[in-house]
Structure formats: structure tokens, C-alpha cells
Write an enzyme that holds these catalytic residues in place. Structure first.
Site, PDB file in Angstrom:
ATOM      1  N   LYS A 171       0.832  -1.237   0.034  1.00  0.00           N
ATOM      2  CA  LYS A 171      -0.055  -0.004   0.043  1.00  0.00           C
ATOM      3  C   LYS A 171       0.788   1.308   0.216  1.00  0.00           C
ATOM      4  CE  LYS A 171      -3.111   2.861   0.418  1.00  0.00           C
ATOM      5  NZ  LYS A 171      -4.136   3.198   1.275  1.00  0.00           N
ATOM      6  N   LYS A 239      19.864  12.995 -20.843  1.00  0.00           N
ATOM      7  CA  LYS A 239      20.212  14.273 -21.756  1.00  0.00           C
ATOM      8  C   LYS A 239      18.883  14.870 -21.742  1.00  0.00           C
ATOM      9  CE  LYS A 239      19.295  14.354 -26.060  1.00  0.00           C
ATOM     10  NZ  LYS A 239      18.071  14.848 -26.881  1.00  0.00           N
TER      11      LYS A 239
END
Length: 287
Positions: A171, A239
Site C-alpha cells: 500500500k 540528456k
């Protein structure tokens, strides 16, 4: 099992207890703010004067409380639920708590001769009120079968995930994903709205939310199989994250989630993963 006790009547608990009433269970409720019990009492629930009174008269006790501290007070106190329960009473804590708390509750209940399940839920107010929750269950499979009918009144799916405490791990992990996704979404939305885009906020969200769902679905098989055959190289994603951070700096938009993610990708490049598919970032076991 028809006699059910429900403790904790917040937004979620009220809807869940209401579903039990609609499905024909005899429901006794308790809440620290007793005024919240009013609508359920009107539907046929009985209001207990204390947690101890509730626990002494039902076959299964369900709790849906705020956090570890409240759970400890209500279930483990000297006059709490477990102390007052008869041996054989089933306990199902549906609160979102730490794994350690779930295990502590299980140990205390079993010492009293009471089976215990930790069973947090996936879903929010609407699902609670309609019986559409997904319920994650930690504990003995035989104990789950004994109370399955009760849980089925509140949940659309019931999944046994392992021993006590494991459902709390799943959970919390699930909530972490949701929280980080929305935090990242907020950053990207702020970046777009600070630029000179002429699109509406809703149109930008359509693109961003669509990407979140599409990437998760598309990369799920690769993550499941640990198949890092390159479709989009990790170094190229690094990048792009670097360039996004540069754009954010130019527009003076703080993006701490982005900065943290870029560092994770930077570490992966340092570890030689740059040419792998960027989904490899999800496999920390190989970091």
C-alpha cells in the site's frame, strides 16, 4: 459472520460501513467524534459507547484509522479493542500504517487468541461508498477465507499478498508512485504554463497525463521481464532531463522532483547502463 464492528468513521470508513449495512450485516460502530456516526445509525447501525464495548459483542472488528498513533491508542490501549475482545474475534485493520505497526497489531491480537489481518485499501471516497475498493490483505490465507464475505461487501477485488505487514508495504509503495507522479506532473505543468504556450491548461494536461499512462503501460512488460533491450537509451533520457532542467532554470521554475530523477539517471549512466533502455532505471536491484 454477520455481527461486524467498524471503528473509524472518516471519509473512507463511513462509506465502507454503509456498504456493510446495505449488504445485510449487523453493524456496530464507534468513532471518537460520535456525531459522525449519526448517518449510519439512521441506516440501522448501533453506536457503541467505547471501543471495548464494540469489541466485546461482535465477531469481526474492522478498523479504518488515521495513522500508527491512533491505531495504537484504539486497538492496543488498556481499554482498547484487542484487550476487550473475546478469543476468536477476528481483527482486520484497514488503515494505512507502517509494516512494523501491522506486525505489532498481529502479535497482540494473536496473543489474545484473535486472528488478525492487515488489509489496507486502494481507492478513495467514491469507491468506498460504492463497494468498489481494492483490498490488499496480509496474514494467514485461512483467516482471509473466514472473513472474505465481509471484505467482499466493501471491495471489488481482494488480493492476498503475503504474511502480516506485507500489505502495508504494498500500500505504501503504491501511494509513493501516485504521489511522485503527481508531484512530477505539477512541475511539468508549471514549466509549460511559465512559457509562452498558447494551449489551455486542460490541453497541456491531456498530453502530460497521457504520457504518464502510456509510458507506464508500454514499459511494464520490459520491467516485469527485466528486458532492457534498447528502444530509447537511458543516456538519451538523461540528456532530455538535463535539458529540461536547463529550461526550468531559464524560466525560474523550481523542479526538485526533476532534479532528483536526473541524479538517479546520472548514477545509472555512471554504473554503465547508458546504452540500455531507459526502463532499466526501474530495476534498483542492478544498481
Amino acid at each position: 459472520m454477520k455481527k461486524v464492528g467498524f471503528v473509524g468513521l472518516g471519509i473512507m470508513g463511513t462509506g465502507m460501513a454503509g456498504q456493510l449495512l446495505q449488504k445485510g450485516f449487523e453493524v456496530t460502530v464507534w468513532n471518537r467524534d460520535k456525531t459522525k456516526a449519526g448517518p449510519l445509525v439512521e441506516q440501522g447501525a448501533r453506536l457503541a459507547a467505547s471501543p471495548a464495548e464494540l469489541a466485546a459483542e461482535v465477531e469481526v472488528v474492522l478498523s479504518m484509522l488515521r495513522d500508527d498513533a491512533v491505531v495504537r491508542e484504539v486497538l492496543l490501549g488498556a481499554e482498547g479493542l484487542i484487550a476487550a475482545a473475546r478469543p476468536g474475534t477476528y481483527f482486520v485493520d484497514m488503515s494505512t500504517v507502517t509494516p512494523a505497526m501491522a506486525r505489532e497489531l498481529a502479535a497482540a491480537a494473536k496473543a489474545k487468541g484473535c486472528p488478525f489481518l492487515d488489509a489496507p485499501v486502494l481507492g478513495s471516497k467514491g469507491a468506498a461508498a460504492s463497494g468498489g475498493l481494492s483490498i490488499l490483505v496480509g496474514g494467514e490465507a485461512t483467516d482471509l477465507e473466514a472473513v472474505r464475505e465481509v471484505l467482499a461487501a466493501m471491495g471489488q477485488t481482494i488480493t492476498h499478498v503475503g504474511p502480516n505487514g506485507t500489505s502495508a508495504v504494498l500500500k505504501l509503495a503504491n501511494n509513493q508512485v501516485g504521489a511522485v507522479v503527481l508531484a512530477a506532473l505539477g512541475e511539468s505543468l508549471a514549466l509549460c504554463e511559465t512559457s509562452e504556450l498558447t494551449m489551455s491548461r486542460e490541453a497541456v494536461l491531456d498530453i502530460l497525463v497521457g504520457t504518464a499512462g502510456r509510458v507506464s503501460s508500454m514499459k511494464k512488460p520490459k520491467i516485469a521481464e527485466r528486458n532492457w533491450e534498447t528502444e530509447f537509451a537511458l543516456e538519451l533520457m538523461h540528456k532530455d532531463l538535463t535539458q529540461t532542467l536547463q529550461a526550468a532554470n531559464e524560466l525560474n521554475v523550481p523542479m526538485p522532483v526533476l532534479a532528483s530523477a536526473r541524479e538517479v539517471f546520472q548514477r545509472a549512466r555512471h554504473d554503465g547502463k547508458g546504452q540500455l533502455d531507459f526502463s532499466a532505471i526501474a530495476d534498483l536491484s542492478e544498481a
